[in-house]
Design an enzyme around this catalytic site. Sequence first.
Site, PDB file in Angstrom:
ATOM      1  N   ASN A  36       0.861  -1.185   0.000  1.00 35.31           N
ATOM      2  CA  ASN A  36       0.000   0.000   0.000  1.00 35.31           C
ATOM      3  C   ASN A  36       0.890   1.226   0.000  1.00 35.31           C
ATOM      4  O   ASN A  36       1.920   1.263   0.670  1.00 35.31           O
ATOM      5  CB  ASN A  36      -0.896   0.016   1.239  1.00 35.31           C
ATOM      6  N   VAL A  80      -8.790  -1.456  -4.348  1.00 36.68           N
ATOM      7  CA  VAL A  80      -8.835  -0.017  -4.095  1.00 36.68           C
ATOM      8  C   VAL A  80     -10.188   0.506  -4.569  1.00 36.68           C
ATOM      9  O   VAL A  80     -10.964  -0.231  -5.164  1.00 36.68           O
ATOM     10  CB  VAL A  80      -7.673   0.732  -4.807  1.00 36.68           C
ATOM     11  N   ALA A  82     -13.142   1.867  -6.626  1.00 39.68           N
ATOM     12  CA  ALA A  82     -13.418   1.705  -8.057  1.00 39.68           C
ATOM     13  C   ALA A  82     -13.175   3.019  -8.792  1.00 39.68           C
ATOM     14  O   ALA A  82     -13.203   4.096  -8.206  1.00 39.68           O
ATOM     15  CB  ALA A  82     -14.863   1.246  -8.245  1.00 39.68           C
ATOM     16  N   SER A 134     -17.848 -10.686  -2.344  1.00 39.03           N
ATOM     17  CA  SER A 134     -18.936 -10.327  -1.430  1.00 39.03           C
ATOM     18  C   SER A 134     -18.774 -11.007  -0.086  1.00 39.03           C
ATOM     19  O   SER A 134     -18.273 -12.121  -0.003  1.00 39.03           O
ATOM     20  CB  SER A 134     -20.294 -10.705  -2.005  1.00 39.03           C
ATOM     21  N   GLY A 135     -19.227 -10.307   0.935  1.00 41.02           N
ATOM     22  CA  GLY A 135     -19.195 -10.886   2.275  1.00 41.02           C
ATOM     23  C   GLY A 135     -18.735  -9.892   3.307  1.00 41.02           C
ATOM     24  O   GLY A 135     -18.663 -10.205   4.489  1.00 41.02           O
ATOM     25  N   GLY A 136     -18.427  -8.699   2.836  1.00 43.87           N
ATOM     26  CA  GLY A 136     -17.973  -7.665   3.766  1.00 43.87           C
ATOM     27  C   GLY A 136     -16.673  -8.058   4.425  1.00 43.87           C
ATOM     28  O   GLY A 136     -15.955  -8.959   3.962  1.00 43.87           O
ATOM     29  N   LYS A 188     -21.578  -9.535  -9.802  1.00 47.37           N
ATOM     30  CA  LYS A 188     -21.506  -8.966  -8.452  1.00 47.37           C
ATOM     31  C   LYS A 188     -22.462  -7.772  -8.322  1.00 47.37           C
ATOM     32  O   LYS A 188     -23.130  -7.598  -7.292  1.00 47.37           O
ATOM     33  CB  LYS A 188     -20.067  -8.526  -8.133  1.00 47.37           C
ATOM     34  N   HIS A 191     -25.882  -9.158  -7.912  1.00 46.08           N
ATOM     35  CA  HIS A 191     -25.932  -9.684  -6.541  1.00 46.08           C
ATOM     36  C   HIS A 191     -26.292  -8.537  -5.582  1.00 46.08           C
ATOM     37  O   HIS A 191     -27.157  -8.664  -4.721  1.00 46.08           O
ATOM     38  CB  HIS A 191     -24.584 -10.313  -6.173  1.00 46.08           C
ATOM     39  N   ASN A 192     -25.638  -7.400  -5.744  1.00 50.00           N
ATOM     40  CA  ASN A 192     -25.911  -6.255  -4.864  1.00 50.00           C
ATOM     41  C   ASN A 192     -27.318  -5.718  -5.069  1.00 50.00           C
ATOM     42  O   ASN A 192     -27.975  -5.316  -4.104  1.00 50.00           O
ATOM     43  CB  ASN A 192     -24.887  -5.142  -5.101  1.00 50.00           C
ATOM     44  N   GLU A 195     -29.511  -7.884  -3.269  1.00 44.91           N
ATOM     45  CA  GLU A 195     -29.323  -7.582  -1.851  1.00 44.91           C
ATOM     46  C   GLU A 195     -30.176  -6.360  -1.446  1.00 44.91           C
ATOM     47  O   GLU A 195     -30.814  -6.370  -0.392  1.00 44.91           O
ATOM     48  CB  GLU A 195     -27.830  -7.318  -1.638  1.00 44.91           C
ATOM     49  N   LYS A 266     -23.958   2.998  -2.392  1.00 40.99           N
ATOM     50  CA  LYS A 266     -22.695   3.255  -3.085  1.00 40.99           C
ATOM     51  C   LYS A 266     -22.811   3.141  -4.598  1.00 40.99           C
ATOM     52  O   LYS A 266     -21.832   3.320  -5.297  1.00 40.99           O
ATOM     53  CB  LYS A 266     -21.617   2.297  -2.564  1.00 40.99           C
ATOM     54  N   HIS A 464     -48.890   4.076 -34.776  1.00 44.01           N
ATOM     55  CA  HIS A 464     -47.791   3.140 -34.496  1.00 44.01           C
ATOM     56  C   HIS A 464     -48.131   1.708 -34.919  1.00 44.01           C
ATOM     57  O   HIS A 464     -47.290   0.830 -34.809  1.00 44.01           O
ATOM     58  CB  HIS A 464     -47.440   3.169 -32.999  1.00 44.01           C
TER      59      HIS A 464
END
Length: 487
Positions: A36, A80, A82, A134-136, A188, A191-192, A195, A266, A464
């Site tokens: 880092n 890091v 996004a 995922s999983g915090g 992912k 998935h969010n 969630e 987020k 139409h």
Amino acid sequence: MEAATLSRIGLAGLAVMGQNLALNIAEKGFPISVYNRTTSKVDETLDRAHNEGQLPLTGHYTPRDFVLSIQKPRSVIILVKAGAPVDQTIAALAAHMEPGDTIIDGGNEWYENTERRIVEAADKGLLYLGMGVSGGEEGARNGPSLMPGGSFEAYNNIKDIVAKVAAQVEDGPCVTYIGEGGSGNFVKMVHNGIEYGDMQLISEAYDVLKNVGGLSNDELAEIFDEWNRGELESFLIEITADIFKVKDEHGEGWLVDKILDKTGMKGTGKWTVQQAAELSVAAPTIAASLDCRYLSGLKDEREAAAKVLSDAGLKEEVGSVRSGIDKKRLIDDVRQALYASKICSYAQGMNLLRAKSVEKNWNLNFGELARIWKGGCIIRAVFLDRIKKAYQRNPNLASLVVDPDFAKEMVQRQAAWRRVVGLAISAGISTPGMCASLAYFDTYRRARLPANLVQAQRDLFGAHTYERVDREGAFHTEWTKLARKSG
Ligand SMILES: *[C@@H]1O[C@H](CO)[C@@H](O)[C@H](O)[C@H]1NC(C)=O
């Protein structure tokens, strides 16, 4: 440096997720190098590696030392923020990497950024993976659900590592090669979005039980604990039960009642809804959960609106509805409404994934996706095993709603579901997620919708054209002329 001292893999970006994932990898027996820019982060991680069991982790203070400490072909995970920080980190590391090495972005990145970086990496001979994690914090440390997409060769280089690092469930580690391009990030993201839907539906169940059923926090804790032993068993139900048990350390009562009712976010939920719209996939439950977060943010406006409408004569209906309530039945109904609503929400998420998979040729395996979400991640639930089986039975399933098992479950629960939504509406308690799921179900299952009228309107004012149910072709009618003539 002699080969024996080289690390098997590297990880750059030592914020909470990075540190925990690095320690997890080390603990599974894979020597890891960490880096880092902020050197205190490296020292912090070294301390933790030491304290958590002399784990095989080495700290490095320059990109060059870091990269050269990893065995070839090198695999480097970056965790890091996004966006631009990812590009900066890649630039710093890639300068020292060699053809055949791999960069793995473990952040919540927009999938198109990953697709751009795959091309840029390829120019340097580097391989690339965009890997959803995922999983915090807890998951990263002890077993997350991992969704790697991009270079299959790169995946094979780290297959043994991710298989050990991921959460383990009875049918294997919660990781699979998702597909090419940005598919790992996209999966992912959805998935969010799912969630968001789960959390919204749970909050609505809470709202109805608390405000219509009059349940106390103690009772809510007990009920969520009980639900967690049945068909709703899941991480989110489990933690919800725990939340109702925590007293406020700064005053009387429970902490949950002191929390400001404004939801943060987020961006992955918004992306999910944007993608659903982009691909013409209905995702009303997920969209409702996003809208609710937006509305929750307008706290001051909502307080002002409550006053204006009460001054205008609006009466709270909760009281009158609550008086005739059979608590036990309400609790059971809410459980069923929550379950049925959840099926519709997952159906939306899976169908969004399918539409994207077709567009991008990703060849996503939906049964496998449900399987790797069974452990480690935030939406982990017993119920995902049923989704896995539904897609194993029929990989081309049009919707979870029409899987024979889920269809039966929804039919069994629909009376309770309608009672809950009806009750909530009468009481003036908004349940946008449950309503959206029920409307989705009722719209999807009806062989005939009022869309005929919309088509007629479109043809009347915009020529139409419309199709007919009884003959082929496109038709246009001079509606106004005919109407006025006959009228
Ligand atoms: C290092 O740490 C800082 C602050 O904790 C963070 O902003 C930065 O993105 C990290 N990553 C790298 C690769 O330096």
